[in-house]
Design a protein around this motif. Sequence first.
Motif, mmCIF file in Angstrom:
data_model
loop_
_atom_site.group_PDB
_atom_site.id
_atom_site.type_symbol
_atom_site.label_atom_id
_atom_site.label_comp_id
_atom_site.label_asym_id
_atom_site.label_seq_id
_atom_site.Cartn_x
_atom_site.Cartn_y
_atom_site.Cartn_z
ATOM 1 N N GLN A 62 0.822 -1.200 0.000
ATOM 2 C CA GLN A 62 0.000 0.000 0.000
ATOM 3 C C GLN A 62 0.862 1.258 0.000
ATOM 4 O O GLN A 62 2.063 1.204 0.248
ATOM 5 C CB GLN A 62 -0.953 -0.014 1.184
ATOM 6 C CG GLN A 62 -1.936 -1.165 1.095
ATOM 7 C CD GLN A 62 -2.950 -1.165 2.217
ATOM 8 O OE1 GLN A 62 -2.765 -0.525 3.238
ATOM 9 N NE2 GLN A 62 -4.024 -1.898 2.016
ATOM 10 N N HIS A 63 0.216 2.384 -0.280
ATOM 11 C CA HIS A 63 0.927 3.652 -0.426
ATOM 12 C C HIS A 63 1.680 4.081 0.818
ATOM 13 O O HIS A 63 2.624 4.841 0.741
ATOM 14 C CB HIS A 63 -0.050 4.754 -0.860
ATOM 15 C CG HIS A 63 -1.076 5.089 0.176
ATOM 16 N ND1 HIS A 63 -2.178 4.291 0.393
ATOM 17 C CD2 HIS A 63 -1.146 6.100 1.069
ATOM 18 C CE1 HIS A 63 -2.895 4.812 1.378
ATOM 19 N NE2 HIS A 63 -2.296 5.899 1.793
ATOM 20 N N ASP A 64 1.313 3.595 1.979
ATOM 21 C CA ASP A 64 1.995 3.990 3.217
ATOM 22 C C ASP A 64 3.043 2.962 3.632
ATOM 23 O O ASP A 64 3.390 2.847 4.798
ATOM 24 C CB ASP A 64 0.977 4.203 4.341
ATOM 25 C CG ASP A 64 0.052 3.006 4.535
ATOM 26 O OD1 ASP A 64 0.242 1.994 3.834
ATOM 27 O OD2 ASP A 64 -0.834 3.089 5.392
ATOM 28 N N ASP A 65 3.594 2.226 2.653
ATOM 29 C CA ASP A 65 4.642 1.233 2.859
ATOM 30 C C ASP A 65 4.232 0.077 3.751
ATOM 31 O O ASP A 65 5.061 -0.563 4.389
ATOM 32 C CB ASP A 65 5.931 1.886 3.397
ATOM 33 C CG ASP A 65 6.616 2.724 2.335
ATOM 34 O OD1 ASP A 65 6.461 2.392 1.146
ATOM 35 O OD2 ASP A 65 7.294 3.691 2.690
ATOM 36 N N VAL A 66 2.960 -0.220 3.813
ATOM 37 C CA VAL A 66 2.454 -1.363 4.557
ATOM 38 C C VAL A 66 2.113 -2.458 3.553
ATOM 39 O O VAL A 66 1.534 -2.182 2.508
ATOM 40 C CB VAL A 66 1.193 -0.974 5.371
ATOM 41 C CG1 VAL A 66 0.568 -2.187 6.018
ATOM 42 C CG2 VAL A 66 1.548 0.081 6.407
ATOM 43 N N GLU A 67 2.495 -3.692 3.872
ATOM 44 C CA GLU A 67 2.121 -4.816 3.026
ATOM 45 C C GLU A 67 1.069 -5.635 3.752
ATOM 46 O O GLU A 67 1.218 -5.946 4.934
ATOM 47 C CB GLU A 67 3.341 -5.656 2.668
ATOM 48 C CG GLU A 67 4.250 -4.903 1.709
ATOM 49 C CD GLU A 67 5.443 -5.701 1.240
ATOM 50 O OE1 GLU A 67 5.784 -6.717 1.868
ATOM 51 O OE2 GLU A 67 6.050 -5.302 0.231
ATOM 52 N N VAL A 68 -0.012 -5.949 3.044
ATOM 53 C CA VAL A 68 -1.129 -6.679 3.637
ATOM 54 C C VAL A 68 -1.501 -7.847 2.734
ATOM 55 O O VAL A 68 -1.178 -7.867 1.549
ATOM 56 C CB VAL A 68 -2.366 -5.771 3.845
ATOM 57 C CG1 VAL A 68 -2.052 -4.635 4.810
ATOM 58 C CG2 VAL A 68 -2.863 -5.210 2.531
ATOM 59 N N LEU A 69 -2.198 -8.815 3.314
ATOM 60 C CA LEU A 69 -2.735 -9.940 2.557
ATOM 61 C C LEU A 69 -4.198 -9.663 2.241
ATOM 62 O O LEU A 69 -4.975 -9.320 3.134
ATOM 63 C CB LEU A 69 -2.611 -11.231 3.372
ATOM 64 C CG LEU A 69 -1.201 -11.705 3.659
ATOM 65 C CD1 LEU A 69 -1.232 -12.901 4.605
ATOM 66 C CD2 LEU A 69 -0.477 -12.072 2.387
ATOM 67 N N VAL A 70 -4.568 -9.819 0.969
ATOM 68 C CA VAL A 70 -5.937 -9.583 0.533
ATOM 69 C C VAL A 70 -6.445 -10.879 -0.106
ATOM 70 O O VAL A 70 -5.761 -11.450 -0.960
ATOM 71 C CB VAL A 70 -6.002 -8.424 -0.489
ATOM 72 C CG1 VAL A 70 -7.419 -8.210 -0.971
ATOM 73 C CG2 VAL A 70 -5.420 -7.158 0.095
ATOM 74 N N PRO A 71 -7.620 -11.386 0.300
ATOM 75 C CA PRO A 71 -8.147 -12.596 -0.334
ATOM 76 C C PRO A 71 -8.242 -12.426 -1.850
ATOM 77 O O PRO A 71 -8.676 -11.394 -2.357
ATOM 78 C CB PRO A 71 -9.539 -12.752 0.291
ATOM 79 C CG PRO A 71 -9.432 -12.039 1.601
ATOM 80 C CD PRO A 71 -8.507 -10.880 1.349
#
Length: 185
Positions: free
Chosen positions: A26-35
């Motif tokens: 994401q734009h704020d340098d956070v990586e997330v898992l999305v189904p």
Amino acid sequence: MDPGREWATAVGAGYIHGQQYVIEHQHDDVEVLVPAEFYHVPYGFRFKKNHAPVECYYGSLAKSYNGYDEYLDEYEIGYTATNTIYSNRKDGHRKLTLSYDGQDRGKNQGFFIGLTPIHMNDGHDYYPVYSYSVDGNLGVVYIRTEDISQFEPAKVTYKSIGTLNKTKGKNYYHSFKPYRNRVDF
């Protein structure tokens, strides 16, 4: 990813306990898992020989800040409450071209086109055409669903994105090969 909702990049995909996920930066340098079911992977297409010209339109999906601002006379500004297509604006549409909207380099030239119809405010359904640029930005224009008849399935490769392979027969399927096989997460 859809720049109308938020700026993010899909940087990987895989399985966790049998469930498919996409790794999103994401734009704020956070990586997330999305189904994975939240994603609609596009298909590779190229123009048919002797195709009719195809008009593409600028648009904005509902609940996004990707609209048209009349005061500034600019796109990609302003909130849109509904799926909005700018077919009635003089500068809201143009001819779809391989050099501007597709991959026109290398041996696997063509377009990435999503086949999930999007109903817009003018009463018509449209398909998104994803234009991956050399600098990695994602532009989206829309074509009317009936204009898909001017295209045929094709193997299309975008550097740093990957390859969508040609579909077989009348049924479309996805066979995707990423540009890089490993992502640090």
